[in-house]
Design a protein around this motif. Structure first.
Motif, short mmCIF file in Angstrom:
data_model
loop_
_atom_site.label_atom_id
_atom_site.label_comp_id
_atom_site.label_asym_id
_atom_site.label_seq_id
_atom_site.Cartn_x
_atom_site.Cartn_y
_atom_site.Cartn_z
N ALA A 146 0.84 -1.21 0.00
CA ALA A 146 0.00 0.00 0.00
C ALA A 146 0.87 1.26 0.00
CB ALA A 146 -0.92 0.00 1.23
N ALA A 147 1.96 1.21 0.74
CA ALA A 147 2.86 2.37 0.79
C ALA A 147 3.48 2.62 -0.58
CB ALA A 147 3.96 2.15 1.83
N VAL A 148 3.85 1.52 -1.27
CA VAL A 148 4.42 1.63 -2.62
C VAL A 148 3.42 2.29 -3.56
CG1 VAL A 148 5.19 0.33 -4.65
CG2 VAL A 148 6.00 -0.32 -2.39
N ASP A 149 2.12 1.95 -3.35
CA ASP A 149 1.07 2.51 -4.20
C ASP A 149 0.69 3.95 -3.85
OD1 ASP A 149 -0.76 -0.66 -4.49
OD2 ASP A 149 0.91 0.21 -5.64
N GLY A 150 1.39 4.50 -2.85
CA GLY A 150 1.16 5.89 -2.52
C GLY A 150 0.15 6.14 -1.42
N ASP A 151 -0.21 5.07 -0.70
CA ASP A 151 -1.16 5.22 0.41
C ASP A 151 -0.45 5.91 1.58
OD1 ASP A 151 -3.38 2.85 2.13
OD2 ASP A 151 -2.82 4.91 2.61
#
Lengths: 167, 196
Positions: free
Chosen positions: B10-15
């Motif tokens: 999720a962090a990689v996806d910009g969350d």
């Protein structure tokens, strides 16, 4: 002595589960006898007890705040870099298009004269047709063709008669 | 509560929530290691901030087949060592340690609980004599309790190199404890210089 845990795994450097390690170190902090046992192997191992030292709550808060702020700044810079990159690409395409159009129109003004169109083959004159005045017949005829050169006024005319080709 | 793998994805996806959660979960480990290596909480906070920014930037390249903490610790240790080295080059002086030795409690320490603050002061003073990598190896192995193989992976060196760092570190710390902090070493134990 059953209240005293074994120090073997700690001394041997076996990675213990977090909770078990914390209990062992807490015991060491409180028990001078076990500390003596540990120090007998190597006094420097006493520093393992420092793992019990808590991280101050305000330090944790500051880490979170400063890290999140720094990441947010980087995210903003990344978005700006992406916008700049797309903008540059769009501008490059527009400039390339304008230059292309300019050179294309310039090419049109300097265009070489139209190439001559193919002239319809001149039908061969009838076998008994008289030669027009001023005509000079060329004796060297390539293949089955008859080549006739003549001068009419200032104009030189070359005629090729080839029955095989129908001209 | 999301598991670590989900959180990272999720962090990689910009969350941004996932990024914040990842920071919250890992901040204690990071700042503690940074503190153990640098010896200063302020430095540890600075190091930690840099670590999380580097972590965020590198998330897209993270290989989920590898242990996340190994990668995190590596970034942390390298950043902390860099800071210590910059201090040693004179850019930031080490805080001055008081010259007087702590009052030796003698047998009292053998009969009482160990004062963590006193232990911390001893470590701060004695570990400053270690090379940054020796200190880092000792912190990871003896204080954080990681296995030698894991320390080698974090520091990106051979296990034999880690063992060598530990040998040197333990010798310096042991001699320092015996000479300057005898109250911390249990009564009846003294190793002579030169013994392993």
């Amino acid at each position: 002595m059953s209240d005293h845990p074994s120090l073997r795994r700690l001394i041997e450097g076996v990675e213990l589960p977090a909770e078990e390690r914390r209990e062992l170190l807490s015991h060491l902090q409180a028990c001078p006898g076990c500390r003596a046992e540990l120090a007998e192997r190597d006094p420097s191992l006493l520093f393992a007890i420092l793992a019990l030292e808590p991280v101050p709550a305000d330090v944790l808060d500051r880490v979170s705040r400063s890290a999140e702020a720094a990441i947010a700044r980087e995210q903003g810079r990344s978005a700006l870099r992406r916008t700049y990159a797309w903008g540059s690409l769009a501008a490059s395409i527009v400039v390339a298009g304008l230059l292309g159009a300019y050179f294309w129109t310039q090419r049109g003004l300097d265009a070489p004269p139209d190439r001559p169109t193919v002239v319809d083959a001149i039908p061969a004159p009838a076998a008994d047709a008289a030669m027009p005045a001023g005509m000079i017949e060329l004796l060297d005829s390539p293949g089955s063709a008859d080549v006739v050169e003549m001068t009419v006024g200032d104009v030189e005319v070359v005629m090729i008669f080839d029955e095989a080709m129908g001209i | 509560m999301r598991d670590e793998g989900e959180l990272i994805r999720a962090a990689v996806d910009g969350d941004t929530e996932a990024v914040s959660e990842l920071v919250r979960r890992k901040r204690e480990q990071v700042v503690r290691i940074a503190y153990q290596v640098t010896g200063d909480w302020e430095d540890a906070v600075d190091v930690s901030q840099g670590v999380f920014v580097r972590l965020w930037k590198g998330l897209g390249r993270y290989d989920p087949s590898r242990r996340f903490d190994t990668w995190l610790y590596r970034i942390t240790v390298n950043a902390a060592i860099d800071l210590v080295r910059s201090r040693e080059r004179g850019l930031q002086p080490l805080p001055d340690e008081p010259q007087e030795l702590p009052a030796s409690p003698g047998r009292a320490s053998a009969e009482s609980a160990l004062d963590l603050a006193e232990l911390r002061r001893a470590f701060a003073r004695l570990s400053a004599r270690l090379a940054p990598k020796q200190r880092a190896a000792f912190v990871l192995r003896e204080i954080e309790g990681l296995e030698t193989a894991e320390v080698a992976r974090i520091m990106n060196v051979a296990e034999s190199t880690v063992r060598n760092h530990l040998l040197q570190a333990r010798r310096v710390l042991r001699l320092g404890l015996e000479r300057e902090y005898p109250g911390l070493v249990p009564e009846g134990f003294r190793k002579s210089e030169g013994e392993s």
